[in-house]
Scaffold this active site. Structure first.
Site, PDB file in Angstrom:
ATOM      1  N   SER A  95       0.835  -1.199   0.000  1.00 18.69           N
ATOM      2  CA  SER A  95       0.000   0.000   0.000  1.00 18.69           C
ATOM      3  C   SER A  95       0.871   1.252   0.000  1.00 18.69           C
ATOM      4  O   SER A  95       1.653   1.467  -0.920  1.00 18.69           O
ATOM      5  CB  SER A  95      -0.978  -0.049   1.182  1.00 18.69           C
ATOM      6  N   ASP A 103     -10.313  -3.522  -5.363  1.00 23.59           N
ATOM      7  CA  ASP A 103      -9.761  -2.857  -4.183  1.00 23.59           C
ATOM      8  C   ASP A 103     -10.593  -1.615  -3.879  1.00 23.59           C
ATOM      9  O   ASP A 103     -10.655  -0.692  -4.697  1.00 23.59           O
ATOM     10  CB  ASP A 103      -8.303  -2.467  -4.464  1.00 23.59           C
ATOM     11  N   HIS A 150      -8.243  -4.968  -0.741  1.00 17.26           N
ATOM     12  CA  HIS A 150      -7.040  -4.205  -0.422  1.00 17.26           C
ATOM     13  C   HIS A 150      -6.144  -5.048   0.476  1.00 17.26           C
ATOM     14  O   HIS A 150      -6.428  -5.240   1.656  1.00 17.26           O
ATOM     15  CB  HIS A 150      -7.389  -2.888   0.271  1.00 17.26           C
TER      16      HIS A 150
END
Length: 323
Positions: A140, A268, A296
């Protein structure tokens, strides 16, 4: 992994995000153990780096993981990658961004999505221990910052890292930030992040009074409002939009000169599929994996309650093949 589909019992991007982080198995063997080192930074601060214990053979490859927003070595994905590294006989390290190791850092700054200078300093120190260039993965936020380091470093990156991978990274921070400010994302995920980010930022104000507008920060209810008052100005940006624009890795993917894998699930909820790059928008060194499912940083697999080791196994195999 490129064609990953979630289990039938776990439908949808939100379920595939939340369930794996909270209830799926994060490791199939014993829980990985870490040994911590504290490194003093050039600006008088510190970062904490956790190393898989016991260590691998001296000449074994190194896998380094940069965590996501408010993550740590205890995050589900970090434990899953640690298990994969252990099974392969690799060294494994998780550097913590400032303030994420359980203790507030000292300097009048924290961390951000484009923190490529910090990434470079950490990787240079780890490279001194390794027999060969590192394999590096960023999750991320950490993945976006890692890609920014590779972009800024150009040809010189190869001396430090053999290959890099970014998993579920918001490489278009404007699109990702706006998505987190709308609908279910704003009601579920944004409060979860702000629950830890706001107290840490306010503690930073106590360390350094006047660093930012404390009352405006207390009123922040979105990541845009938080970044507008704290992250942007404290780290040299004019505000949230300037920060999100300048820190995004997507516009610079063609500048990467080492093998780079960019993994983004199409469902996501943090990173809209419409903002993801296509093959003609990246350089020859960049490989895109855009599976239909995964949420995610979820990528659950197997029978109920599922496990999250398939993605780390696939990404680690790609890194090994391209190192």
């Amino acid at each position: 992994m490129q064609g990953h589909r979630g289990p039938r019992w776990l439908p949808g991007g939100h379920a595939q995000t939340i369930w794996p982080a909270l209830w799926a198995r994060h490791h199939l063997g014993p829980r990985p153990a870490f040994a911590r080192e504290r490194w003093d930074t050039p600006d008088g601060d510190f970062v904490d780096v956790d190393f898989l214990h016991p260590a691998a053979a001296p000449d074994a490859p190194w896998l380094v993981l940069f965590h996501g927003l408010e993550g740590s070595s205890s995050s589900a994905y970090a434990l899953a990658f640690a298990e994969v590294a252990r099974s392969r006989g690799w060294h494994f390290a998780v550097p913590h961004f400032r303030g994420c190791s359980g203790e507030l850092n000292r300097a009048p700054r924290a961390y951000h999505s484009g923190d490529f200078a910090e990434i470079g300093w950490i990787l240079a120190r780890l490279r001194q221990r390794a027999a060969a260039p590192l394999r590096v993965v960023g999750i991320s936020l950490g993945g976006n910052a890692l890609l920014r380091w590779a972009q800024e470093s150009g040809d010189s990156a190869a001396a430090t890292a053999a290959a890099v991978a970014a998993v579920c990274s918001p490489i278009d921070l404007v699109a990702g930030g706006l998505a987190l400010g709308r609908g279910l994302n704003r009601r579920v995920y944004t409060p979860m992040f702000l629950r830890s980010m706001l107290p840490k930022a306010l503690a930073k104000w106590e360390q350094h009074p006047g660093l930012f507008d404390r009352e405006r920060l207390r009123a922040a209810r979105t990541l845009f409002e938080f970044d507008e008052v704290f992250t942007g100005p404290v780290h040299g940006f004019q505000g949230a939009l300037d920060y999100w624009t300048r820190a995004s890795a997507k516009p610079h993917l063609a500048a990467i000169r080492i093998p780079a894998l960019v993994v983004n699930a199409l469902n996501d909820p943090f990173v809209p599929a419409a903002c993801l790059p296509r093959a003609h928008e990246v350089g020859r060194c960049v490989t895109l994996w855009q599976p239909p499912h995964g949420g995610h940083v979820g990528f659950a697999s197997g029978r109920f309650p599922g496990h999250v080791t398939a993605m780390p196994q696939a990404v680690s195999a790609w890194l090994a093949d391209h190192a």
